[in-house]
Design a protein around this motif. Structure first.
Motif, mmCIF file in Angstrom:
data_model
loop_
_atom_site.group_PDB
_atom_site.id
_atom_site.type_symbol
_atom_site.label_atom_id
_atom_site.label_comp_id
_atom_site.label_asym_id
_atom_site.label_seq_id
_atom_site.Cartn_x
_atom_site.Cartn_y
_atom_site.Cartn_z
ATOM 1 N N TRP A 45 0.829 -1.203 0.000
ATOM 2 C CA TRP A 45 0.000 0.000 0.000
ATOM 3 C C TRP A 45 0.864 1.253 0.000
ATOM 4 O O TRP A 45 1.931 1.279 0.594
ATOM 5 C CB TRP A 45 -0.891 0.013 1.239
ATOM 6 N N ILE A 46 0.378 2.313 -0.668
ATOM 7 C CA ILE A 46 1.056 3.609 -0.661
ATOM 8 C C ILE A 46 0.064 4.678 -0.206
ATOM 9 O O ILE A 46 -1.146 4.551 -0.430
ATOM 10 C CB ILE A 46 1.632 3.974 -2.054
ATOM 11 N N ALA A 47 0.591 5.721 0.436
ATOM 12 C CA ALA A 47 -0.271 6.818 0.883
ATOM 13 C C ALA A 47 -0.792 7.542 -0.354
ATOM 14 O O ALA A 47 -0.022 7.981 -1.204
ATOM 15 C CB ALA A 47 0.507 7.761 1.779
ATOM 16 N N PHE A 48 -2.114 7.642 -0.471
ATOM 17 C CA PHE A 48 -2.745 8.253 -1.631
ATOM 18 C C PHE A 48 -3.023 9.727 -1.380
ATOM 19 O O PHE A 48 -2.681 10.587 -2.183
ATOM 20 C CB PHE A 48 -4.041 7.488 -1.961
ATOM 21 N N THR A 49 -3.655 10.040 -0.251
ATOM 22 C CA THR A 49 -3.928 11.428 0.122
ATOM 23 C C THR A 49 -4.198 11.498 1.630
ATOM 24 O O THR A 49 -4.433 10.500 2.275
ATOM 25 C CB THR A 49 -5.124 11.997 -0.677
ATOM 26 N N GLY A 50 -4.175 12.689 2.161
ATOM 27 C CA GLY A 50 -4.424 12.885 3.579
ATOM 28 C C GLY A 50 -3.574 14.009 4.107
ATOM 29 O O GLY A 50 -2.862 14.639 3.340
ATOM 30 N N PRO A 51 -3.634 14.318 5.337
ATOM 31 C CA PRO A 51 -4.322 13.660 6.439
ATOM 32 C C PRO A 51 -5.787 14.095 6.561
ATOM 33 O O PRO A 51 -6.190 15.147 6.064
ATOM 34 C CB PRO A 51 -3.525 14.114 7.661
ATOM 35 N N PHE A 52 -6.562 13.251 7.244
ATOM 36 C CA PHE A 52 -7.983 13.494 7.504
ATOM 37 C C PHE A 52 -8.258 13.356 8.995
ATOM 38 O O PHE A 52 -7.543 12.667 9.705
ATOM 39 C CB PHE A 52 -8.853 12.480 6.739
ATOM 40 N N ARG A 53 -9.341 14.000 9.455
ATOM 41 C CA ARG A 53 -9.756 13.940 10.860
ATOM 42 C C ARG A 53 -10.592 12.703 11.186
ATOM 43 O O ARG A 53 -10.587 12.243 12.316
ATOM 44 C CB ARG A 53 -10.630 15.147 11.201
ATOM 45 N N ASP A 54 -11.360 12.202 10.217
ATOM 46 C CA ASP A 54 -12.328 11.144 10.486
ATOM 47 C C ASP A 54 -11.923 9.821 9.850
ATOM 48 O O ASP A 54 -11.119 9.780 8.930
ATOM 49 C CB ASP A 54 -13.716 11.555 9.988
ATOM 50 N N ALA A 55 -12.517 8.739 10.344
ATOM 51 C CA ALA A 55 -12.186 7.394 9.867
ATOM 52 C C ALA A 55 -12.748 7.104 8.485
ATOM 53 O O ALA A 55 -12.431 6.079 7.898
ATOM 54 C CB ALA A 55 -12.701 6.355 10.857
ATOM 55 N N GLY A 56 -13.555 7.999 7.931
ATOM 56 C CA GLY A 56 -14.073 7.831 6.578
ATOM 57 C C GLY A 56 -13.247 8.597 5.560
ATOM 58 O O GLY A 56 -13.562 8.584 4.369
ATOM 59 N N CYS A 57 -12.189 9.279 6.021
ATOM 60 C CA CYS A 57 -11.314 10.092 5.163
ATOM 61 C C CYS A 57 -12.129 11.119 4.364
ATOM 62 O O CYS A 57 -11.963 11.257 3.157
ATOM 63 C CB CYS A 57 -10.480 9.209 4.241
ATOM 64 N N ARG A 58 -13.026 11.835 5.058
ATOM 65 C CA ARG A 58 -13.851 12.850 4.406
ATOM 66 C C ARG A 58 -13.537 14.266 4.865
ATOM 67 O O ARG A 58 -13.703 15.200 4.107
ATOM 68 C CB ARG A 58 -15.327 12.556 4.662
ATOM 69 N N VAL A 59 -13.109 14.434 6.123
ATOM 70 C CA VAL A 59 -12.870 15.763 6.685
ATOM 71 C C VAL A 59 -11.363 16.022 6.732
ATOM 72 O O VAL A 59 -10.646 15.342 7.473
ATOM 73 C CB VAL A 59 -13.466 15.873 8.110
#
Length: 68
Positions: A45-59
């Protein structure tokens, strides 16, 4: 004795100040599948995007926190 008590109370209170780890969107090197996690799911796996606040990677992590 007072110093020892103060040091113990300080040490016990520090974890309460820690912020949660951010989430990242990870992409599979094999089939392009995406998953949201705080740490890498593994070698494939490679990091695609982020960081996010929520476990759904929406915020996004830099978004303001709304009170509930």
């Amino acid at each position: 004795m007072r110093t020892l008590l103060f040091t113990a109370l300080l040490a016990l209170s520090l974890p309460g100040l820690a912020a949660p780890a951010p989430f990242f969107l990870w992409q599979s090197k094999v089939d392009g599948h995406l998953t949201c996690a705080q740490v890498s799911p593994g070698d494939g796996w490679i990091a695609f995007t982020g960081p996010f606040r929520d476990a759904g990677c929406r915020v996004p992590y830099d978004a303001p926190v709304r009170s509930r």
